[in-house]
Design a protein around this motif. Structure first.
Motif, mmCIF file in Angstrom:
data_model
loop_
_atom_site.group_PDB
_atom_site.id
_atom_site.type_symbol
_atom_site.label_atom_id
_atom_site.label_comp_id
_atom_site.label_asym_id
_atom_site.label_seq_id
_atom_site.Cartn_x
_atom_site.Cartn_y
_atom_site.Cartn_z
ATOM 1 N N LYS A 121 33.744 -16.781 17.762
ATOM 2 C CA LYS A 121 33.557 -17.735 16.659
ATOM 3 C C LYS A 121 33.463 -19.160 17.180
ATOM 4 O O LYS A 121 32.619 -19.941 16.739
ATOM 5 C CB LYS A 121 34.723 -17.653 15.672
ATOM 6 N N ARG A 122 34.351 -19.502 18.104
ATOM 7 C CA ARG A 122 34.327 -20.864 18.667
ATOM 8 C C ARG A 122 33.023 -21.136 19.395
ATOM 9 O O ARG A 122 32.449 -22.228 19.282
ATOM 10 C CB ARG A 122 35.509 -21.079 19.617
ATOM 11 N N LEU A 123 32.533 -20.155 20.162
ATOM 12 C CA LEU A 123 31.290 -20.344 20.908
ATOM 13 C C LEU A 123 30.097 -20.528 19.962
ATOM 14 O O LEU A 123 29.253 -21.400 20.172
ATOM 15 C CB LEU A 123 31.040 -19.159 21.841
ATOM 16 N N VAL A 124 30.040 -19.707 18.917
ATOM 17 C CA VAL A 124 28.936 -19.825 17.957
ATOM 18 C C VAL A 124 29.022 -21.158 17.228
ATOM 19 O O VAL A 124 28.015 -21.853 17.053
ATOM 20 C CB VAL A 124 28.954 -18.644 16.958
ATOM 21 N N SER A 125 30.229 -21.537 16.822
ATOM 22 C CA SER A 125 30.432 -22.788 16.109
ATOM 23 C C SER A 125 30.012 -23.983 16.959
ATOM 24 O O SER A 125 29.328 -24.902 16.487
ATOM 25 C CB SER A 125 31.901 -22.906 15.713
ATOM 26 N N ASN A 128 23.510 -28.198 18.317
ATOM 27 C CA ASN A 128 22.074 -28.051 18.095
ATOM 28 C C ASN A 128 21.653 -28.233 16.642
ATOM 29 O O ASN A 128 20.512 -27.967 16.293
ATOM 30 C CB ASN A 128 21.611 -26.663 18.574
ATOM 31 N N CYS A 129 22.564 -28.713 15.787
ATOM 32 C CA CYS A 129 22.246 -28.801 14.353
ATOM 33 C C CYS A 129 21.544 -30.100 13.977
ATOM 34 O O CYS A 129 21.035 -30.212 12.857
ATOM 35 C CB CYS A 129 23.509 -28.628 13.514
ATOM 36 N N ASN A 130 21.499 -31.079 14.865
ATOM 37 C CA ASN A 130 20.944 -32.388 14.513
ATOM 38 C C ASN A 130 19.457 -32.344 14.210
ATOM 39 O O ASN A 130 18.968 -33.111 13.391
ATOM 40 C CB ASN A 130 21.211 -33.395 15.628
ATOM 41 N N ASN A 131 18.718 -31.452 14.869
ATOM 42 C CA ASN A 131 17.271 -31.430 14.672
ATOM 43 C C ASN A 131 16.826 -30.252 13.806
ATOM 44 O O ASN A 131 15.731 -29.737 13.961
ATOM 45 C CB ASN A 131 16.554 -31.393 16.021
ATOM 46 N N LEU A 132 17.689 -29.821 12.857
ATOM 47 C CA LEU A 132 17.336 -28.722 11.962
ATOM 48 C C LEU A 132 16.971 -29.252 10.581
ATOM 49 O O LEU A 132 17.446 -30.302 10.169
ATOM 50 C CB LEU A 132 18.518 -27.748 11.811
ATOM 51 N N LYS A 133 16.148 -28.469 9.870
ATOM 52 C CA LYS A 133 15.859 -28.794 8.474
ATOM 53 C C LYS A 133 17.127 -28.591 7.662
ATOM 54 O O LYS A 133 17.942 -27.724 7.960
ATOM 55 C CB LYS A 133 14.745 -27.888 7.948
ATOM 56 N N ILE A 156 21.326 -18.648 19.825
ATOM 57 C CA ILE A 156 21.279 -19.442 18.590
ATOM 58 C C ILE A 156 19.960 -20.206 18.495
ATOM 59 O O ILE A 156 19.296 -20.199 17.451
ATOM 60 C CB ILE A 156 22.483 -20.413 18.529
ATOM 61 N N ILE A 157 19.561 -20.857 19.583
ATOM 62 C CA ILE A 157 18.306 -21.616 19.612
ATOM 63 C C ILE A 157 17.119 -20.685 19.367
ATOM 64 O O ILE A 157 16.190 -21.017 18.627
ATOM 65 C CB ILE A 157 18.165 -22.382 20.941
ATOM 66 N N ASN A 158 17.175 -19.487 19.960
ATOM 67 C CA ASN A 158 16.126 -18.489 19.764
ATOM 68 C C ASN A 158 15.991 -18.125 18.281
ATOM 69 O O ASN A 158 14.875 -18.042 17.751
ATOM 70 C CB ASN A 158 16.450 -17.252 20.610
ATOM 71 N N LEU A 159 17.110 -17.941 17.602
ATOM 72 C CA LEU A 159 17.075 -17.619 16.173
ATOM 73 C C LEU A 159 16.519 -18.770 15.341
ATOM 74 O O LEU A 159 15.729 -18.555 14.421
ATOM 75 C CB LEU A 159 18.478 -17.238 15.680
ATOM 76 N N PHE A 160 16.921 -20.002 15.676
ATOM 77 C CA PHE A 160 16.410 -21.163 14.957
ATOM 78 C C PHE A 160 14.886 -21.248 15.080
ATOM 79 O O PHE A 160 14.197 -21.590 14.127
ATOM 80 C CB PHE A 160 17.043 -22.454 15.462
ATOM 81 N N LYS A 161 14.370 -20.940 16.267
ATOM 82 C CA LYS A 161 12.914 -20.987 16.472
ATOM 83 C C LYS A 161 12.221 -19.864 15.693
ATOM 84 O O LYS A 161 11.152 -20.068 15.125
ATOM 85 C CB LYS A 161 12.596 -20.890 17.962
ATOM 86 N N LYS A 162 12.820 -18.671 15.677
ATOM 87 C CA LYS A 162 12.265 -17.544 14.916
ATOM 88 C C LYS A 162 12.144 -17.894 13.444
ATOM 89 O O LYS A 162 11.147 -17.597 12.791
ATOM 90 C CB LYS A 162 13.190 -16.318 15.032
ATOM 91 N N VAL A 163 13.193 -18.521 12.904
ATOM 92 C CA VAL A 163 13.242 -18.858 11.480
ATOM 93 C C VAL A 163 12.291 -20.016 11.169
ATOM 94 O O VAL A 163 11.755 -20.103 10.073
ATOM 95 C CB VAL A 163 14.694 -19.250 11.081
ATOM 96 N N GLY A 164 12.107 -20.917 12.129
ATOM 97 C CA GLY A 164 11.301 -22.107 11.892
ATOM 98 C C GLY A 164 12.107 -23.248 11.337
ATOM 99 O O GLY A 164 11.608 -24.080 10.585
ATOM 100 N N LEU A 165 13.400 -23.280 11.689
ATOM 101 C CA LEU A 165 14.294 -24.340 11.189
ATOM 102 C C LEU A 165 14.179 -25.629 11.997
ATOM 103 O O LEU A 165 14.598 -26.670 11.526
ATOM 104 C CB LEU A 165 15.751 -23.868 11.266
ATOM 105 N N CYS A 166 13.666 -25.547 13.213
ATOM 106 C CA CYS A 166 13.602 -26.738 14.063
ATOM 107 C C CYS A 166 12.572 -27.729 13.514
ATOM 108 O O CYS A 166 11.495 -27.355 13.078
ATOM 109 C CB CYS A 166 13.216 -26.349 15.483
ATOM 110 N N ASN A 167 12.930 -29.013 13.568
ATOM 111 C CA ASN A 167 12.007 -30.067 13.128
ATOM 112 C C ASN A 167 11.024 -30.422 14.210
ATOM 113 O O ASN A 167 11.271 -30.351 15.354
ATOM 114 C CB ASN A 167 12.776 -31.331 12.719
#
Length: 113
Positions: A62-66, A72-77, A102-113
């Protein structure tokens, strides 16, 4: 991460599971649901099953994911509820491997700005 940015209640988790869309890789599953109430921020929930390990192991994951999310949350939608579910494979992984996942999932979803 502030208190209001966390998903804590069971009913909120269930809403994301039921109405959201899921994406996964070998370490994590990410459920994402567009939240209409909090347009200016993302809320995050982290779920680690007892199958992953004892309480020490689960807390570490949990700590690692958090931390991976926090850095990496600053550049997300904004405006989404995110629920991360740790898989068994994440038990003995390093921070770098979890962060890469985590970054891989963000890219899959398209959350990165």
């Amino acid at each position: 991460m502030e208190k209001k940015e966390k998903i804590r209640k069971n009913i909120e988790f269930r809403r994301v599971y039921r109405r959201g869309k899921s994406y996964s890789n070998h370490l994590l599953v990410l459920y994402i649901y567009a939240n209409n109430k909090n347009i200016d921020l993302n809320r995050i929930g982290i779920s680690v099953s007892k199958k992953v390990g004892n309480s020490v192991v689960r807390s570490r994951v949990k700590r690692l994911v958090s931390e991976g999310y926090r850095l990496n949350c600053n550049n997300l939608k904004k405006g989404y509820d995110l629920v991360f579910i740790a898989r068994n494979a994440s038990r003995d992984k390093s921070y770098k491997e979890i962060e890469k996942s985590i970054i891989n999932l963000f890219k899959k979803v398209g959350l990165c700005n």
